[in-house]
Motif scaffolding. Structure first.
Motif, mmCIF file in Angstrom:
data_model
loop_
_atom_site.group_PDB
_atom_site.id
_atom_site.type_symbol
_atom_site.label_atom_id
_atom_site.label_comp_id
_atom_site.label_asym_id
_atom_site.label_seq_id
_atom_site.Cartn_x
_atom_site.Cartn_y
_atom_site.Cartn_z
ATOM 1 N N THR A 100 56.897 40.094 31.297
ATOM 2 C CA THR A 100 58.289 40.539 31.439
ATOM 3 C C THR A 100 58.574 41.771 30.595
ATOM 4 N N ALA A 101 58.125 41.778 29.349
ATOM 5 C CA ALA A 101 58.372 42.937 28.479
ATOM 6 C C ALA A 101 57.756 44.201 29.080
ATOM 7 N N ARG A 102 56.560 44.103 29.582
ATOM 8 C CA ARG A 102 55.904 45.281 30.173
ATOM 9 C C ARG A 102 56.642 45.753 31.416
ATOM 10 N N ARG A 103 57.115 44.837 32.240
ATOM 11 C CA ARG A 103 57.862 45.234 33.439
ATOM 12 C C ARG A 103 59.176 45.919 33.069
ATOM 13 N N ILE A 104 59.857 45.408 32.045
ATOM 14 C CA ILE A 104 61.095 46.041 31.580
ATOM 15 C C ILE A 104 60.783 47.436 31.045
ATOM 16 N N VAL A 121 57.775 50.368 15.329
ATOM 17 C CA VAL A 121 57.484 48.939 15.261
ATOM 18 C C VAL A 121 57.197 48.542 13.819
ATOM 19 N N ASN A 122 57.641 47.361 13.479
ATOM 20 C CA ASN A 122 57.283 46.781 12.187
ATOM 21 C C ASN A 122 55.891 46.203 12.374
ATOM 22 N N LYS A 123 54.899 46.826 11.766
ATOM 23 C CA LYS A 123 53.500 46.425 11.966
ATOM 24 C C LYS A 123 53.251 44.966 11.623
ATOM 25 N N ALA A 124 54.071 44.401 10.749
ATOM 26 C CA ALA A 124 53.890 43.009 10.344
ATOM 27 C C ALA A 124 54.535 42.023 11.323
ATOM 28 N N HIS A 131 52.530 45.056 17.360
ATOM 29 C CA HIS A 131 51.842 46.339 17.232
ATOM 30 C C HIS A 131 50.619 46.379 18.154
ATOM 31 N N ALA A 132 49.856 45.322 18.166
ATOM 32 C CA ALA A 132 48.667 45.246 19.029
ATOM 33 C C ALA A 132 49.055 45.307 20.504
ATOM 34 N N LEU A 133 50.168 44.687 20.848
ATOM 35 C CA LEU A 133 50.641 44.745 22.238
ATOM 36 C C LEU A 133 50.941 46.189 22.631
ATOM 37 N N TYR A 134 51.658 46.914 21.790
ATOM 38 C CA TYR A 134 51.979 48.310 22.105
ATOM 39 C C TYR A 134 50.714 49.158 22.195
ATOM 40 N N ARG A 135 49.745 48.881 21.355
ATOM 41 C CA ARG A 135 48.468 49.605 21.452
ATOM 42 C C ARG A 135 47.817 49.323 22.810
ATOM 43 N N SER A 136 47.906 48.072 23.285
ATOM 44 C CA SER A 136 47.311 47.736 24.580
ATOM 45 C C SER A 136 48.043 48.428 25.727
ATOM 46 N N TRP A 137 49.277 48.845 25.495
ATOM 47 C CA TRP A 137 50.046 49.587 26.497
ATOM 48 C C TRP A 137 49.783 51.092 26.406
ATOM 49 N N GLY A 138 48.901 51.511 25.506
ATOM 50 C CA GLY A 138 48.529 52.923 25.404
ATOM 51 C C GLY A 138 49.181 53.692 24.274
#
Length: 162
Positions: A100-104, A121-124, A131-138
């Motif tokens: 859902t977050a990625r579709r939004i 993003v707060n890395k913690a 943070h890892a999710l955003y990295r996976s999104w590029g």
């Protein structure tokens, strides 16, 4: 729409609402300010009539306070052309891990003409999982920022919009 967005925010940030920067009132003030900025756009996701997630952002240009607070100063390849700053994104707990977050996120960017999108993003947060999710999104880390004295130190990330 504002009420639905605030409701989702309150659930998403529930563990942090006791902190001044994350209080619903402080978020509402930021939302109202951001809504007056150039290129503001918000996306809310619903299941039936129940709001489940949101994202919003606006256009930023060279010299914007967003870039001025980023350390080290970002490359002109990011700051000279207008970019879209993803100011907030959140999904209720029951819809996390469902895409859902990625579709939004993608819906927000679908009609944008800026070359890059940036976020903080707060890395913690979530033991680093956000943070890892955003990295996976590029997204790539380009610096740090502390938008206000009440805010934690945030990691600034960027990626192409397309």
């Amino acid at each position: 729409m504002r009420g639905d967005l605030l409701d989702v925010y309150a659930e998403v940030r529930a563990p942090l609402l006791h902190l001044a920067n994350y209080a619903v009132g402080a978020f509402g003030e930021r939302l109202d300010r951001h809504a007056t900025e150039p290129g503001f756009q918000a996306v809310l996701a619903y299941e039936g009539e129940h709001p489940v997630g949101y994202a919003y952002g606006n256009r930023i240009e060279d010299g914007d306070r967003y870039w001025q607070r980023t350390v080290p100063a970002p490359s002109e390849m990011y700051t000279l052309p207008p970019a879209v700053a993803l100011k907030e994104i959140g999904v209720r707990t029951a819809w996390r891990g469902t895409g859902t977050a990625r579709r939004i996120h993608d819906a927000l960017l679908a009609s944008r003409d800026e070359s890059h999108v940036t976020l903080m993003v707060n890395k913690a947060a979530g033991d680093g999982m956000v943070h890892a999710l955003y990295r996976s999104w590029g997204y790539t880390d380009i610096g740090h920022s502390q938008p206000s004295p009440a805010s934690p130190r945030l990691t600034v990330m960027i990626r192409p919009t397309a």
